[in-house]
Enzyme design. Sequence first.
Site, mmCIF file in Angstrom:
data_model
loop_
_atom_site.group_PDB
_atom_site.id
_atom_site.type_symbol
_atom_site.label_atom_id
_atom_site.label_comp_id
_atom_site.label_asym_id
_atom_site.label_seq_id
_atom_site.Cartn_x
_atom_site.Cartn_y
_atom_site.Cartn_z
ATOM 1 N N HIS A 51 0.759 -1.112 0.391
ATOM 2 C CA HIS A 51 0.700 0.529 -0.249
ATOM 3 C C HIS A 51 1.128 1.577 -0.328
ATOM 4 O O HIS A 51 0.305 2.477 0.463
ATOM 5 C CB HIS A 51 -0.646 -0.196 0.856
ATOM 6 N N SER A 89 15.295 21.103 -17.010
ATOM 7 C CA SER A 89 13.725 21.769 -16.837
ATOM 8 C C SER A 89 14.690 22.846 -17.209
ATOM 9 O O SER A 89 15.974 23.508 -17.451
ATOM 10 C CB SER A 89 13.526 22.175 -15.027
ATOM 11 N N LYS A 96 16.872 20.916 -11.188
ATOM 12 C CA LYS A 96 16.077 19.367 -11.880
ATOM 13 C C LYS A 96 17.506 19.000 -12.715
ATOM 14 O O LYS A 96 17.847 19.281 -13.875
ATOM 15 C CB LYS A 96 14.704 19.893 -12.500
ATOM 16 N N GLU A 103 9.870 7.380 -16.753
ATOM 17 C CA GLU A 103 9.080 8.332 -17.123
ATOM 18 C C GLU A 103 8.151 7.614 -18.382
ATOM 19 O O GLU A 103 6.953 7.173 -18.497
ATOM 20 C CB GLU A 103 9.301 9.327 -17.153
ATOM 21 N N TYR A 144 -10.237 -15.711 -45.103
ATOM 22 C CA TYR A 144 -9.010 -14.107 -45.507
ATOM 23 C C TYR A 144 -10.569 -12.933 -45.591
ATOM 24 O O TYR A 144 -11.311 -12.625 -46.399
ATOM 25 C CB TYR A 144 -8.199 -13.513 -46.660
ATOM 26 N N GLN A 184 -5.279 -6.877 -42.533
ATOM 27 C CA GLN A 184 -4.085 -6.175 -43.190
ATOM 28 C C GLN A 184 -4.230 -4.623 -41.907
ATOM 29 O O GLN A 184 -3.396 -4.434 -41.941
ATOM 30 C CB GLN A 184 -4.549 -5.024 -44.342
#
Length: 490
Positions: free
Chosen positions: A164, A285, A291, A298, A325, A330
């Site tokens: 948690h 940054s 920074k 990310e 088919y 496609q």
Amino acid sequence: MSEQPAKMWSGRFREPLNPIFDLWQRSFKFDRALLGEEISASKAHALALQAAGVLSSAEQQQIADALDAIIDRFTPQPHKQAESMNADAEDIHHFVEMKLVETIGDLGLKLHTGRSRNEQIATDLRLYIRFRSRILLAHIGAWAQQLVEKAKSMGDAVMPSYTHLQRAEPVLVAHWLLAYVEMILRDASRLEDCVKRLNYCPLGSGPIAGATLALDRSIASENLYFIAPTANSMDATSDRDFVLEYINALTFVALHASRFAEELTLFSTAEFGFVDLPEAFSTGSSAMPQKKNPDFTELVRAKVGRVNGAAQSVTLQLKGLPLAYNKDMQETQEPVFAATSAMHLTTWLLAKFTHSLTFRTDRMRTACEHGFLNAMAAATYLVYKGIPFRKAHEKIGNAVRYCLDKGCELNDLTLDELKQFGPEFEQDFFAAITLEATLDCHDVIGGTARHRVREALEETEVRVQKLIDAYGSVSLNDSTPAEAAVHAGA
């Protein structure tokens, strides 16, 4: 009326295609990625045509040489620029036929005898996924190896584990790293299983009912290193289960990479301070000079959306399609190419990133020494004194509440203070709740006891090495992901 441009299917039609529709329905802009697979499948089909008496030995060799020349012209080579594949082709099959005819004339048109584009694309996609799975398995092996090496280098360094997102119990950093190795080894096994199921050759299935020539289907199958020909022509030309299974396997890789990336994103914050992210994988940054942003983790975290989106797209494209088919199929190709590209590069970079990671073990150890991470070990101490676990849990809970009021940890209490929670507490309690004892009380297979983790490291290293032995090693010094090091059909 203007003359119908030459197409692979134009004989029955009087009117030309609407020019906008014609461009819209073409797949060459993306299925050109299947050039190598189309060439391999075409060479295998030529061998089957030779065995059936449609091609002479000299014609088969001429076609094979011309196909090899096409690959040489349009595939990048060391110290050689590839020729542009810009052409007025409907798809990769049309492109290869056009180039064959340019080179060897009408003999190039004989190659399409006894086959259909329906079986060609089904074969090409199987070859593509089989080959790219091997590359991805090599990259997964490289990442797993770096996780193992990092785990070995951490020794007995400790960190908090979380449930948690709250501190739970101390674990070895190596134990945490090996958890991710377990995940990605499962991912590797899923890819291997996918390849086993797709490794059957559709060539000879015709457009739907099977080839009209008495082709020996085993010739193409063996030449392309398939296990055997597919068993049913209708299924072979309409099956895209392997596409969906493959992208779902990639989704698991992306999912586990995303979890790893998320933890490192959190651990690199000032609030945690457990990890120093390598500058080579971080950015700054444009506004705040101080920074160091975790752009790599990310983006890795986000890739699962792209890959799972591809899986969802293919699922909806296949839903409800009648046999056999349909042109809808496609639309399954671009998601395959996009998901493959995303995960090849992601896993290749993850190996390099993991190698460069630095852990702040002092900060991690300090975090383990605060917040009652030894409470479970304390309850276990009472269990060994004969107290039922539920009562032991309650006694230690009361002791924790007392410590919270006093502003101290369990190991800061005196024996007299402890005895107010039960007469079972003795002087040996303090040895039972040290950081090392708390680790080692988890003395089960898969636990974080120090000797168990050392055993797990040895066993995991062997498993990872088997993966690398099977699919090839990837050097951290490589400047680009190297597909050439992994051979299809090997």
